[in-house]
Scaffold this motif. Structure first.
Motif, short mmCIF file in Angstrom:
data_model
loop_
_atom_site.label_atom_id
_atom_site.label_comp_id
_atom_site.label_asym_id
_atom_site.label_seq_id
_atom_site.Cartn_x
_atom_site.Cartn_y
_atom_site.Cartn_z
N UNK A 139 45.86 45.48 42.95
CA UNK A 139 46.82 44.75 41.94
C UNK A 139 46.98 45.61 40.84
N UNK A 140 45.94 46.18 40.29
CA UNK A 140 45.85 47.04 39.06
C UNK A 140 47.14 48.04 39.12
N UNK A 172 51.45 33.29 40.49
CA UNK A 172 50.14 33.35 41.19
C UNK A 172 49.27 32.32 41.00
N UNK A 173 49.50 31.47 39.84
CA UNK A 173 48.58 30.15 39.51
C UNK A 173 48.97 29.10 40.93
N UNK A 226 35.35 18.92 45.00
CA UNK A 226 35.83 20.29 45.32
C UNK A 226 34.77 21.10 45.30
N UNK A 261 48.35 21.34 34.26
CA UNK A 261 47.43 21.99 34.99
C UNK A 261 45.92 21.64 34.46
N UNK A 286 48.51 18.31 38.94
CA UNK A 286 48.64 19.68 39.41
C UNK A 286 49.66 19.90 40.04
N UNK A 345 30.93 31.12 46.86
CA UNK A 345 30.31 29.80 47.32
C UNK A 345 28.93 29.85 48.19
N UNK A 346 28.39 31.24 48.47
CA UNK A 346 27.29 31.12 49.22
C UNK A 346 26.15 30.70 48.36
N UNK A 347 25.46 29.76 49.04
CA UNK A 347 24.27 29.19 48.34
C UNK A 347 23.10 30.10 48.46
N UNK A 399 21.29 34.86 44.90
CA UNK A 399 22.87 34.25 45.09
C UNK A 399 23.53 35.88 45.00
N UNK A 437 40.29 43.69 30.29
CA UNK A 437 39.69 43.24 31.27
C UNK A 437 38.16 42.81 31.36
N UNK A 462 40.77 22.07 48.44
CA UNK A 462 40.64 21.78 47.18
C UNK A 462 41.79 20.63 47.00
N UNK A 463 41.55 19.55 46.06
CA UNK A 463 42.44 18.42 46.11
C UNK A 463 43.68 19.10 45.08
N UNK A 500 36.54 33.92 45.90
CA UNK A 500 35.59 32.46 46.31
C UNK A 500 34.94 32.07 47.49
N UNK A 501 35.11 32.99 48.42
CA UNK A 501 34.32 32.93 49.63
C UNK A 501 33.13 33.45 49.48
N UNK A 529 44.67 17.84 34.60
CA UNK A 529 44.21 17.38 35.64
C UNK A 529 42.71 17.49 35.86
N UNK A 533 32.79 22.70 48.79
CA UNK A 533 32.89 24.09 49.34
C UNK A 533 31.66 24.81 49.46
N UNK A 534 30.39 24.28 49.22
CA UNK A 534 29.14 25.04 49.15
C UNK A 534 28.70 25.04 50.47
N UNK A 535 28.31 26.38 50.90
CA UNK A 535 27.67 26.69 52.10
C UNK A 535 26.26 26.72 52.19
N UNK A 594 48.99 47.72 29.75
CA UNK A 594 49.50 47.88 30.87
C UNK A 594 51.05 48.32 30.80
N UNK A 601 46.60 28.20 43.78
CA UNK A 601 46.22 26.64 44.18
C UNK A 601 46.44 26.36 45.54
N UNK A 618 40.16 25.90 51.10
CA UNK A 618 38.78 25.39 50.73
C UNK A 618 39.03 23.71 50.60
#
Lengths: 134, 118
Positions: free
Chosen positions: B57-58, B80-81, A127, A118, B100, B28-30, B37, A58, B94-95, B24-25, A121, A131-133, A25, B85, B92
């Protein structure tokens, strides 16, 4: 393959590809010069061979990551996936001639320590379940 | 850091975070089968938002590195981490355990020091 050898190869490959991506990059953007919101700037970037190093990096990272996740615990794997910060810093200073101030070195150490925390943890199984639908 | 660099950095982090949340959205579809899937993932709207974000982003990261040293870019890009989070926590549920939170705090401090925001 023994577990230790698998981790060494997997994490090594991941760091290698992540580092390749970042260095590619930098080299391709340097070739194009300072950013201009123009098509000609983008063309310069994409005509430079290093941009393909970023694409290969990538793809390689993706394959290494998905392979690692079959056997490696997610926490440490997550940490190592960001520890390319270390290798990129080394290459930036040693080969690209960049310099870091004392404050930036302290900042880098804080970030690395943060990544280690991190990784320590515990993954919370809830979690995933939450999240699972259906 | 120049205003342009700051703007590109903020855009990059935003797009990266939105992209990860979109993936992520989509992920998580099952479904009963793995193939099913993947099919439902690829036909979902979020995954294409995610892909569009990563294309943006690239280009944004290339633009950012054209005006910043790589060493500094990789350090302040680590934020970004933290944003991912936070977004995971909000969207979501998330805990965020102590480790963390400690890790995120250290990364924020590190980014502030490295980027000269302190």
């Amino acid at each position: 393959m023994k577990r230790r050898d698998f981790y060494m190869a997997g994490f090594g490959a991941l760091m290698f590809f992540d580092t390749l991506t970042q260095v590619s990059f930098k080299l391709s953007s340097s070739h194009a010069g300072v950013f201009l919101p123009e098509f000609s700037w983008l063309l310069k970037v994409f005509l430079n061979p290093w941009v393909w190093g970023a694409v290969i990096g990538y793809l390689g990272s993706f394959v290494a990551w998905m392979t690692l996740l079959k056997r490696a615990p997610v926490g440490p794997a997550f940490a190592v996936s960001h520890l390319d910060v270390v290798t990129v810093l080394i290459i930036s200073v040693a080969y690209l001639g960049e310099k870091l101030s004392a404050l930036q070195v302290v900042g880098a150490l804080c970030i690395m320590l943060g990544i280690v925390f991190l990784s320590l943890s515990k993954e919370n199984k809830n979690d995933e379940q939450d999240n699972r639908q259906s | 850091m120049s205003k342009l660099a700051l703007l590109i950095w903020a855009l990059n982090i935003t797009v990266d975070t939105v992209g990860h949340m979109a993936f992520k959205y989509a992920a998580i579809v099952d479904h009963k089968t793995e193939l099913g899937r993947w099919k439902s993932m690829l036909s979902s709207f979020p995954i294409w938002i995610g892909m569009a974000c990563f294309v943006c982003e690239f280009v944004l990261w290339l633009a950012f590195l054209s005006i910043m040293p790589l060493s500094l870019g990789i350090l302040i890009g680590s934020i970004n981490m933290v944003t991912i989070m936070f977004a995971g926590r909000i969207l979501f549920k998330e805990r965020l355990d102590r480790m963390r939170v400690l890790g995120m705090t250290l990364i924020c401090v590190g980014v502030a020091l490295a980027g000269g925001f302190s």
